[in-house]
Design an enzyme around this catalytic site. Structure first.
Site, short mmCIF file in Angstrom:
data_model
loop_
_atom_site.label_atom_id
_atom_site.label_comp_id
_atom_site.label_asym_id
_atom_site.label_seq_id
_atom_site.Cartn_x
_atom_site.Cartn_y
_atom_site.Cartn_z
N ARG A 197 0.86 -1.19 0.00
CA ARG A 197 0.00 0.00 0.00
C ARG A 197 0.89 1.24 0.00
O ARG A 197 2.01 1.22 0.47
CB ARG A 197 -0.89 0.01 1.24
N HIS A 198 0.36 2.34 -0.57
CA HIS A 198 1.02 3.63 -0.44
C HIS A 198 0.77 4.15 0.97
O HIS A 198 -0.28 4.72 1.27
CB HIS A 198 0.45 4.62 -1.45
N VAL A 199 1.73 3.98 1.85
CA VAL A 199 1.58 4.40 3.25
C VAL A 199 2.96 4.63 3.84
O VAL A 199 3.92 3.92 3.50
CB VAL A 199 0.79 3.34 4.07
#
Length: 432
Positions: A197-199
């Site tokens: 995930r983009h995190v």
């Protein structure tokens, strides 16, 4: 009759050995009178030994107490405990984690100590595998993430692991409650799994949860910025006649804003803190991680050293895939052959960013100065990546680094921009 004496150099050693043997003999016949707490002799020592025993009486008494207090039963218990400990260590290594009973004990101790059941995810992860079975890839936007996700989809079917690729692309910063919930959801996924995930970096140990294996990929900061700038405005090509625009609501004056004007006139999109993009992905969720500065840079470096198995650079993608294949074979076995296959190339070549342009040298120099900390981190990652390659025995040399400054020629920049966009895969949107 001739009397033979020991050579002078050996006399001290023979006398010492004789003293030890006499000492051991008399210790063996000493008994402890436990009721009167005094030492008695069954057979009194002869006259010539009395002086020796008086000198060594205190030391001998204590040693006798220790030897006589250790019975065969106690020795058996000690050896049994050592054997159990050794067997437990072997089982721990073979199973990839602690036995269930130890996890249960840890859980209850954590509850009694006020942990509020925070060790519960460890108890649920009882069926640990004898290889790294939990991998988190907090992918950085426009750093080859769609390429990796497409490869992971193919690998998940082939190697039978769970792939969870989040559809959330625009929420990289989380509250403490959101972090806790996300970490709990990740930790309870059936193993083996890979979550992406983009995190920004999630510190699992902060929430007393088993640490997964972290991996990531970054790229040259200016290249990443330019790719994202034109991707937001003009999208990419999903097929020869399928032009996908990601921001249909963007006004035309913003969509067609010249890149040099944006940089030289310091539009928000081309200035800090918007340019401070890569470091927060490794610094973490602390508010100060989003402020360009030395603290965020050093924190990101330390997190890479403490928590990440590998952080690669997109400019050496094939070497990154080769290292992943060697370090995590249960997930990435044969990934390089898949990446080089005609079937994958057909999909990967459909995602080039549209209308990408190169800023002039003045604008590039301004960008480079504004992204000082980003480049310090990028160079640190490159050095660590090359060190890992040497440790693994990878012989392929690093590609020459291109720094964006006033000494660079426009031809070099244009060539690199034309080569960079084999990074993206078929149907994954990027974080903007």
């Amino acid at each position: 009759m001739e009397t033979r004496r020991c050579p002078a150099p050996l006399r001290p050693y023979w006398s010492h050995i004789g003293s030890v043997l006499i000492h051991i003999r008399w210790i063996s016949i000493i008994s402890l009178d436990s009721s009167h707490e005094k030492m008695t002799f069954r057979n009194p020592p002869s006259q010539h030994l009395s002086g020796y025993m008086r000198v060594r009486s205190r030391r001998g008494n204590w040693l006798a107490v220790v030897l006589l207090r250790i019975s065969r039963r106690d020795l058996f218990f000690c050896l049994t405990a050592l054997l159990i400990f050794c067997l437990g260590s072997v089982l721990y290594q073979l199973n990839g984690g602690a036995p269930k009973i130890l996890l249960d004990v840890g859980y209850y101790l954590g509850s009694f100590a006020g942990g509020h059941g925070s060790l519960a995810p460890r108890v649920r992860a009882l069926h640990a595998l004898p290889f790294p079975s939990q991998v988190v890839y907090n992918r950085v936007g426009k750093c080859g993430s769609r390429t990796i996700v497409l490869l992971l989809r193919m690998l998940a079917d082939r190697h039978q692991f769970t792939l969870i690729s989040s559809d959330i692309h625009n929420k990289t910063r989380l509250t403490k409650r959101e972090q806790e919930n996300l970490i709990r959801n990740i930790s309870t996924t059936p193993q083996p799994f890979l979550y992406t995930r983009h995190v920004h970096f999630l510190n699992f140990s902060r929430f007393r949860t088993d640490e997964p294996v972290h991996i990531n990929i970054i790229r040259d900061p200016i290249n990443r910025f330019l790719s994202n700038y034109f991707f937001r405005r003009f999208g990419d090509w999903r097929g020869e006649e399928n032009h996908v625009v990601r921001t249909p609501g963007m006004k035309d004056d913003e969509r067609y804003l010249d890149i040099n004007t944006c940089i030289l006139e310091s539009y928000p999109e081309c200035s800090n803190p918007r340019l401070f993009y890569i470091i927060p992905y490794f610094c973490g969720q602390h508010p100060q991680c989003r402020e360009p500065g030395l603290w965020a840079l050093e924190t990101a470096k330390q997190n890479v050293l403490d928590h990440y198995l590998l952080v690669g650079v997109l400019e050496e993608l094939e070497d990154v895939l080769l290292l992943l294949e060697r370090l995590l074979p249960h997930f990435f076995s044969d990934v390089l052959n898949i990446y080089r296959s005609p079937e994958y190339r057909k999909l990967g070549n459909m995602t080039g960013t549209v209308r990408k342009q190169t800023p002039n040298l003045e604008a590039l120099q301004v960008l480079y100065e504004r992204m000082e900390y980003e480049y310090k981190f990028y160079n640190f990652i490159k050095a660590q990546f090359h060190l890992t390659k040497r440790k693994i025995g990878l012989r392929s040399g690093p590609k020459p680094s291109r720094r964006y400054s006033s000494v660079l020629q426009r031809k070099d920049l244009q060539e690199e921009l034309e080569e960079e966009e084999t990074e993206d895969s078929l149907d994954w949107t990027e974080h903007t």
